[in-house]
Design a protein around this motif. Structure first.
Motif, PDB file in Angstrom:
ATOM      1  N   SER A  82       0.877  -1.133   0.149  1.00 14.08           N
ATOM      2  CA  SER A  82      -0.058  -0.354   0.059  1.00 14.08           C
ATOM      3  C   SER A  82       0.811   1.522   0.267  1.00 14.08           C
ATOM      4  O   SER A  82       1.575   1.375   1.066  1.00 14.08           O
ATOM      5  CB  SER A  82      -0.499  -0.087   0.751  1.00 14.08           C
ATOM      6  OG  SER A  82      -2.136  -1.154   1.183  1.00 14.08           O
ATOM      7  N   ASN A  83       0.627   1.716  -1.125  1.00 12.45           N
ATOM      8  CA  ASN A  83       1.497   3.387  -1.191  1.00 12.45           C
ATOM      9  C   ASN A  83       0.849   4.141  -0.900  1.00 12.45           C
ATOM     10  O   ASN A  83       0.245   4.556  -1.969  1.00 12.45           O
ATOM     11  CB  ASN A  83       2.573   2.963  -2.529  1.00 12.45           C
ATOM     12  CG  ASN A  83       3.326   1.353  -2.225  1.00 12.45           C
ATOM     13  OD1 ASN A  83       3.617   1.350  -1.360  1.00 12.45           O
ATOM     14  ND2 ASN A  83       3.310   0.887  -3.620  1.00 12.45           N
ATOM     15  N   ILE A  84       1.879   6.184  -0.514  1.00 14.89           N
ATOM     16  CA  ILE A  84       1.248   7.085  -1.299  1.00 14.89           C
ATOM     17  C   ILE A  84       2.507   7.456  -1.013  1.00 14.89           C
ATOM     18  O   ILE A  84       3.361   8.164  -1.190  1.00 14.89           O
ATOM     19  CB  ILE A  84       0.841   6.685   0.594  1.00 14.89           C
ATOM     20  CG1 ILE A  84      -0.614   6.732   1.131  1.00 14.89           C
ATOM     21  CG2 ILE A  84       0.086   8.665   0.714  1.00 14.89           C
ATOM     22  CD1 ILE A  84      -1.291   7.061   2.182  1.00 14.89           C
ATOM     23  N   TRP A  85       1.821   8.531  -2.485  1.00 14.40           N
ATOM     24  CA  TRP A  85       3.029   9.841  -2.770  1.00 14.40           C
ATOM     25  C   TRP A  85       2.022  11.052  -2.987  1.00 14.40           C
ATOM     26  O   TRP A  85       1.127  11.274  -4.018  1.00 14.40           O
ATOM     27  CB  TRP A  85       3.358   9.506  -3.861  1.00 14.40           C
ATOM     28  CG  TRP A  85       4.726  10.230  -4.722  1.00 14.40           C
ATOM     29  CD1 TRP A  85       4.170  10.784  -5.831  1.00 14.40           C
ATOM     30  CD2 TRP A  85       5.869  10.291  -5.127  1.00 14.40           C
ATOM     31  NE1 TRP A  85       5.893  11.613  -5.958  1.00 14.40           N
ATOM     32  CE2 TRP A  85       6.839  11.006  -5.882  1.00 14.40           C
ATOM     33  CE3 TRP A  85       6.484   9.874  -3.724  1.00 14.40           C
ATOM     34  CZ2 TRP A  85       7.912  10.931  -5.811  1.00 14.40           C
ATOM     35  CZ3 TRP A  85       7.965   9.704  -3.894  1.00 14.40           C
ATOM     36  CH2 TRP A  85       8.632  10.759  -5.075  1.00 14.40           C
ATOM     37  N   ALA A  86       3.127  11.625  -2.270  1.00 12.45           N
ATOM     38  CA  ALA A  86       2.305  13.705  -2.173  1.00 12.45           C
ATOM     39  C   ALA A  86       3.420  14.838  -2.619  1.00 12.45           C
ATOM     40  O   ALA A  86       4.370  14.284  -2.453  1.00 12.45           O
ATOM     41  CB  ALA A  86       2.006  13.853  -0.644  1.00 12.45           C
ATOM     42  N   THR A  87       3.027  15.289  -3.663  1.00 12.37           N
ATOM     43  CA  THR A  87       3.751  16.669  -4.355  1.00 12.37           C
ATOM     44  C   THR A  87       3.199  17.683  -3.955  1.00 12.37           C
ATOM     45  O   THR A  87       1.562  17.812  -3.886  1.00 12.37           O
ATOM     46  CB  THR A  87       3.771  15.942  -5.433  1.00 12.37           C
ATOM     47  OG1 THR A  87       2.491  16.304  -6.206  1.00 12.37           O
ATOM     48  CG2 THR A  87       4.202  14.471  -5.488  1.00 12.37           C
ATOM     49  N   MET A  88       3.673  18.406  -3.940  1.00 13.32           N
ATOM     50  CA  MET A  88       3.946  19.955  -3.696  1.00 13.32           C
ATOM     51  C   MET A  88       4.737  20.559  -5.631  1.00 13.32           C
ATOM     52  O   MET A  88       6.046  20.567  -5.133  1.00 13.32           O
ATOM     53  CB  MET A  88       3.331  21.228  -2.905  1.00 13.32           C
ATOM     54  CG  MET A  88       3.106  21.328  -2.928  1.00 13.32           C
ATOM     55  SD  MET A  88       3.577  22.533  -0.971  1.00 13.32           S
ATOM     56  CE  MET A  88       4.565  23.053  -0.429  1.00 13.32           C
ATOM     57  N   THR A  89       4.303  21.899  -5.819  1.00  8.36           N
ATOM     58  CA  THR A  89       5.235  22.178  -6.682  1.00  8.36           C
ATOM     59  C   THR A  89       4.850  23.942  -6.461  1.00  8.36           C
ATOM     60  O   THR A  89       4.241  24.325  -6.021  1.00  8.36           O
ATOM     61  CB  THR A  89       5.519  22.462  -8.030  1.00  8.36           C
ATOM     62  OG1 THR A  89       3.783  22.158  -8.384  1.00  8.36           O
ATOM     63  CG2 THR A  89       5.497  20.962  -8.652  1.00  8.36           C
ATOM     64  N   TYR A  90       5.415  24.748  -6.355  1.00  2.00           N
ATOM     65  CA  TYR A  90       5.209  26.251  -6.422  1.00  2.00           C
ATOM     66  C   TYR A  90       6.148  26.959  -7.414  1.00  2.00           C
ATOM     67  O   TYR A  90       7.709  26.892  -7.584  1.00  2.00           O
ATOM     68  CB  TYR A  90       5.688  26.583  -5.507  1.00  2.00           C
ATOM     69  CG  TYR A  90       5.166  28.191  -5.108  1.00  2.00           C
ATOM     70  CD1 TYR A  90       4.234  28.599  -4.554  1.00  2.00           C
ATOM     71  CD2 TYR A  90       6.802  29.638  -4.893  1.00  2.00           C
ATOM     72  CE1 TYR A  90       4.201  29.960  -4.688  1.00  2.00           C
ATOM     73  CE2 TYR A  90       6.248  30.704  -4.354  1.00  2.00           C
ATOM     74  CZ  TYR A  90       5.152  31.136  -4.702  1.00  2.00           C
ATOM     75  OH  TYR A  90       4.286  32.413  -4.161  1.00  2.00           O
ATOM     76  N   LYS A  91       5.674  27.278  -8.474  1.00  2.00           N
ATOM     77  CA  LYS A  91       6.318  28.150  -9.230  1.00  2.00           C
ATOM     78  C   LYS A  91       6.896  29.680  -9.012  1.00  2.00           C
ATOM     79  O   LYS A  91       6.022  30.461  -8.433  1.00  2.00           O
ATOM     80  CB  LYS A  91       5.668  28.964 -10.711  1.00  2.00           C
ATOM     81  CG  LYS A  91       5.922  28.788 -11.921  1.00  2.00           C
ATOM     82  CD  LYS A  91       5.517  29.259 -13.140  1.00  2.00           C
ATOM     83  CE  LYS A  91       5.180  27.871 -13.550  1.00  2.00           C
ATOM     84  NZ  LYS A  91       4.309  28.251 -15.069  1.00  2.00           N
ATOM     85  N   ILE A  92       8.322  30.049  -8.633  1.00  2.00           N
ATOM     86  CA  ILE A  92       8.586  31.370  -7.726  1.00  2.00           C
ATOM     87  C   ILE A  92       9.005  32.323  -8.707  1.00  2.00           C
ATOM     88  O   ILE A  92       8.163  33.074  -8.680  1.00  2.00           O
ATOM     89  CB  ILE A  92      10.299  31.342  -7.123  1.00  2.00           C
ATOM     90  CG1 ILE A  92       9.938  29.852  -6.673  1.00  2.00           C
ATOM     91  CG2 ILE A  92      10.667  31.782  -7.128  1.00  2.00           C
ATOM     92  CD1 ILE A  92      11.633  29.750  -6.851  1.00  2.00           C
ATOM     93  N   ASN A  93       9.385  31.589 -10.581  1.00  2.00           N
ATOM     94  CA  ASN A  93       8.788  32.665 -11.058  1.00  2.00           C
ATOM     95  C   ASN A  93       9.008  31.495 -12.380  1.00  2.00           C
ATOM     96  O   ASN A  93       9.285  30.415 -12.489  1.00  2.00           O
ATOM     97  CB  ASN A  93       9.732  33.929 -11.758  1.00  2.00           C
ATOM     98  CG  ASN A  93      10.883  33.510 -11.431  1.00  2.00           C
ATOM     99  OD1 ASN A  93      11.881  32.328 -12.265  1.00  2.00           O
ATOM    100  ND2 ASN A  93      12.104  33.511 -10.483  1.00  2.00           N
ATOM    101  N   PRO A  94       8.003  32.536 -14.143  1.00  2.00           N
ATOM    102  CA  PRO A  94       8.763  31.690 -15.127  1.00  2.00           C
ATOM    103  C   PRO A  94       9.784  30.870 -15.529  1.00  2.00           C
ATOM    104  O   PRO A  94       9.986  30.147 -15.634  1.00  2.00           O
ATOM    105  CB  PRO A  94       8.269  33.262 -15.875  1.00  2.00           C
ATOM    106  CG  PRO A  94       8.345  33.796 -15.410  1.00  2.00           C
ATOM    107  CD  PRO A  94       8.175  34.165 -14.781  1.00  2.00           C
TER     108      PRO A  94
END
Length: 327
Positions: free
Chosen positions: A239-251
């Motif tokens: 049973s596997n879990i993968w959580a992600t987050m990205t944040y674009k600082i600028n282009p």
């Protein structure tokens, strides 16, 4: 006379070199990707450094118009090892011929299954030591030969189905499986929302499903994947879990974060695998040009959290930097 001969040779050579370019202009597309990284690693056995080619590739693809609104599609892609001196430099990737129409597209040959492709956008360091297959099971993320693949993109919804004939499994272990495979995938995208899932099964009893969702708001995007694997006769479920987050600082700059846990329930007498493996990855991408990206990342794995792709034992860590060039 000598000068004339040299000129004639120069003109003839230039014309010959130009001919393939003219042919390619209205036909096949040649494309590729180079992804080379340098990493510093540490695990229970010690320290080390490595340079990796990360599934760099070169391919040709295209389509030929046919009658009755149909077109014949084709793709021939090879993986290129650009770092090892004595490596077998070329290995096969997706290679197929297909038929495309209003009904969708059929492909016949070697192809990633819908299970492998369905949630690939969550694999933010794909093909590197930090690939999400350290957590999400690599055993069922397949590229199979002898495969019939169908895809239909309908506005916001995409459906994929593949069936692999017996003896088509190209796993690392040649004695593992080689049976028939069925895989299904579906994805829905509307505005900032993405939802997708996939199911796969082999005739030896192994099966798995995974679902994922992401939502973008402003410069940020958050995502979550859950996977359940029934390993059949091997008696090792996950049973596997993968959580992600990205944040674009600028282009040009983007922060990336991922946290994963692989829970292995091994009914066999092998307590070394009956663990909760964890992985934490933090990185940043810098867009150097339209098709050139520099990336840097650091990762920490606990209880073999970096074993499946990075081949690191026990508690381990990776610090790496690399460059991706697409053409």
């Amino acid at each position: 006379m000598l000068n004339i001969s040299r000129s004639a040779i120069l003109v003839a050579t230039t014309a010959a070199m130009a001919l393939p370019t003219v042919a390619l202009a209205g036909g096949p597309t040649v494309y590729g990707k180079a992804n080379v990284s340098i990493g510093f690693v540490n695990d229970d056995t010690g320290d080390g450094q490595r340079m990796d080619t990360n599934a760099s590739r070169l391919g040709v693809k295209g389509a030929i118009d046919a009658s009755e609104g149909l077109s014949v599609t084709y793709k021939y892609e090879m993986q290129v090892d650009v770092t090892e001196a004595n490596a077998t430099n070329l290995t096969g990737r997706n290679q197929y011929v297909g038929l495309k129409g209003s009904f969708g597209q059929f492909r016949f040959g070697r192809h990633d299954t819908p299970y492998k492709l369905s949630l690939k956008q969550f694999d933010m360091w794909a093909d590197t030591d930090l690939d999400y297959n350290n957590i999400i099971s690599e055993d069922v993320d397949k590229r199979n030969g002898d495969t019939i693949y169908y895809v239909n993109k309908m506005d916001k919804l995409t459906l994929d189905v593949s069936y692999t004939l017996g003896d088509g499994d190209e796993s690392v272990d040649p004695n593992d499986g080689n049976g028939s495979w069925l895989a299904l995938g579906a994805a829905y995208k509307e505005g900032p929302l993405f939802v997708g899932g996939a199911y796969t099964s082999e005739d030896d009893g192994e099966s798995a499903f995974k679902i994922g969702a992401s939502y973008a708001f402003g410069a940020a995007n958050i995502g979550l994947v859950y996977e359940s694997l029934d390993d059949g006769d091997a008696l090792q479920d996950e049973s596997n879990i993968w959580a992600t987050m990205t944040y674009k600082i600028n282009p040009k700059n983007k922060l990336k974060l991922a946290i994963g846990q692989k829970s292995v329930d091994n009914d066999a007498d092998n307590s070394g695998l009956d663990t909760d493996r964890t992985l934490f990855v933090l990185g940043i991408d810098h867009k150097l040009a339209d098709k050139v990206t520099l990336y840097f990342a650091a990762a920490s794995g606990s209880d073999w959290g970096l074993e499946d792709k990075a081949n690191l034992d026990g508690d381990s860590s990776v610090v790496m930097g690399g460059m991706i060039v697409k053409f």
